[in-house]
Design a protein around this motif. Structure first.
Motif, short mmCIF file in Angstrom:
data_model
loop_
_atom_site.label_atom_id
_atom_site.label_comp_id
_atom_site.label_asym_id
_atom_site.label_seq_id
_atom_site.Cartn_x
_atom_site.Cartn_y
_atom_site.Cartn_z
N ALA A 163 1.87 7.13 25.83
CA ALA A 163 3.19 7.77 25.82
C ALA A 163 3.17 9.03 24.96
N GLU A 164 2.52 8.95 23.80
CA GLU A 164 2.45 10.10 22.89
C GLU A 164 1.42 9.79 21.81
N HIS A 165 0.87 10.83 21.22
CA HIS A 165 0.03 10.67 20.05
C HIS A 165 0.35 11.82 19.11
N ASN A 224 1.93 -0.82 4.85
CA ASN A 224 1.39 0.54 4.68
C ASN A 224 2.48 1.61 4.70
N CYS A 225 3.72 1.21 4.52
CA CYS A 225 4.83 2.17 4.53
C CYS A 225 4.58 3.28 3.51
N GLY A 226 4.70 4.52 3.98
CA GLY A 226 4.50 5.67 3.12
C GLY A 226 3.09 6.23 3.12
N ARG A 227 2.15 5.53 3.76
CA ARG A 227 0.78 6.04 3.83
C ARG A 227 0.65 7.06 4.97
N PRO A 228 -0.07 8.14 4.74
CA PRO A 228 -0.33 9.08 5.84
C PRO A 228 -0.99 8.34 7.01
N ALA A 229 -0.57 8.67 8.23
CA ALA A 229 -1.07 7.95 9.39
C ALA A 229 -1.07 8.84 10.63
N LEU A 230 -1.97 8.53 11.54
CA LEU A 230 -1.96 9.08 12.88
C LEU A 230 -1.44 7.99 13.81
N PHE A 231 -0.73 8.39 14.86
CA PHE A 231 -0.15 7.41 15.78
C PHE A 231 -0.64 7.65 17.20
N ILE A 232 -1.08 6.57 17.83
CA ILE A 232 -1.33 6.56 19.27
C ILE A 232 -0.37 5.55 19.87
N VAL A 284 -5.16 4.98 11.51
CA VAL A 284 -4.68 5.22 12.87
C VAL A 284 -3.86 4.01 13.29
N VAL A 285 -2.60 4.24 13.61
CA VAL A 285 -1.70 3.19 14.06
C VAL A 285 -1.64 3.22 15.58
N ILE A 286 -2.01 2.11 16.21
CA ILE A 286 -1.93 1.98 17.66
C ILE A 286 -0.72 1.12 17.97
N THR A 287 0.26 1.73 18.64
CA THR A 287 1.55 1.08 18.80
C THR A 287 2.00 1.20 20.25
N GLY A 288 3.26 0.90 20.52
CA GLY A 288 3.75 0.93 21.90
C GLY A 288 5.24 1.12 21.95
N GLU A 308 -4.62 0.06 12.62
CA GLU A 308 -3.53 -0.90 12.49
C GLU A 308 -2.79 -0.98 13.82
N PHE A 309 -2.73 -2.18 14.38
CA PHE A 309 -1.96 -2.39 15.60
C PHE A 309 -0.53 -2.81 15.25
#
Length: 246
Positions: free
Chosen positions: A21-23, A37-45, A94-98, A123-124
């Motif tokens: 959907a987006e990254h 991990n709230c507040g930690r820098p992250a990339l999202f897929i 890297v957070v892999i989410t949906g 992190e899923f």
């Protein structure tokens, strides 16, 4: 840090394509907005598609085709391209989410292996209805499991899958994050925690505006503390007004 072409998976696996959907998080840096991990820098897929249809879902553009166009809201991206994108940033989470990412878990295996090889942590974010296979239960991978209550606008006969929850709990690689909108929700969470041996527990107050998040946090905080659970905010709402892609 290794280049993506050094990832020890087959060339064919690197060409596997995921429905995304987006990254985001490279061009405009952001944070993980909830959980431990709230507040930690992250990339999202953010992967597209979901096996639930929650009325209170805040990412309906990943599954609600009565309101959104799947051709406009998703694209097929290769594992290699996603790894190349992630390695362009120094951020290691890297957070892999949906949606629900584990719908695509077979094609996720080379992505996760490649991300770990280039020094990332994964992190899923999952609704906890689909158990992960052994190939994903590896060092460097964590699961933020968010079982959905009936008050989230879903039939718990679909959203609560005991066998999957017990597998996550036994893995030692999961935390359990529940969205709560009222004090009675905490009683239902306690029932699920006791029935399925879920720990550690995080409670996230529901709300899509700053005012709503603050109000629900203040309503729930004392009761969450009394149960010795963890409390997480919704940082994306507070920091970015719930803007998409942040």
């Amino acid at each position: 840090m290794s280049e993506p072409n050094a990832v020890p998976v087959s060339t064919s696996s690197l060409k596997d394509r995921l429905i995304v959907a987006e990254h985001f998080g490279v061009e405009r840096p952001t944070f993980q907005g909830e959980g431990p991990n709230c507040g930690r820098p992250a990339l999202f897929i953010r992967l597209s598609r979901c096996n639930l249809t929650c009325a209170s879902c805040d990412t309906k553009y990943t599954w609600d085709w009565s309101r959104f166009d799947p051709d406009k809201e998703s694209a097929k991206l290769s594992v290699r391209d996603l790894i190349t994108w992630a390695v362009s940033s120094p951020v290691d989470l890297v957070v892999i989410t949906g949606g629900e990412p584990l719908i695509q878990q077979q094609r996720l295996i080379p992505l996760v292996e490649g991300l770990l090889e280039v020094g990332k942590r994964v992190e899923f974010e999952t609704n906890g209805t689909l158990p992960p296979g052994r190939s994903l239960l590896i060092d460097g991978v964590r699961f933020n499991v968010s079982p959905k209550l009936a008050t989230f606008g879903v039939d718990e006969r679909k959203s609560i899958v005991p066998a999957a929850l017990k597998l996550f709990a036994a893995s030692g690689q999961a935390v359990f994050k529940f969205v709560a909108s009222s004090l009675p929700d905490l009683d239902r969470i306690a029932e699920l925690v006791d029935a399925h041996g879920l720990a550690p527990v995080w409670v996230m107050p529901e709300g899509s505006t700053t005012e709503a998040v603050i109000a629900s946090t203040r309503e729930l905080a004392d009761a969450v503390a009394a149960r010795h659970w963890n409390l997480t905010s919704r940082l994306h709402v507070l920091a970015f007004a719930d803007a998409r892609g942040r």
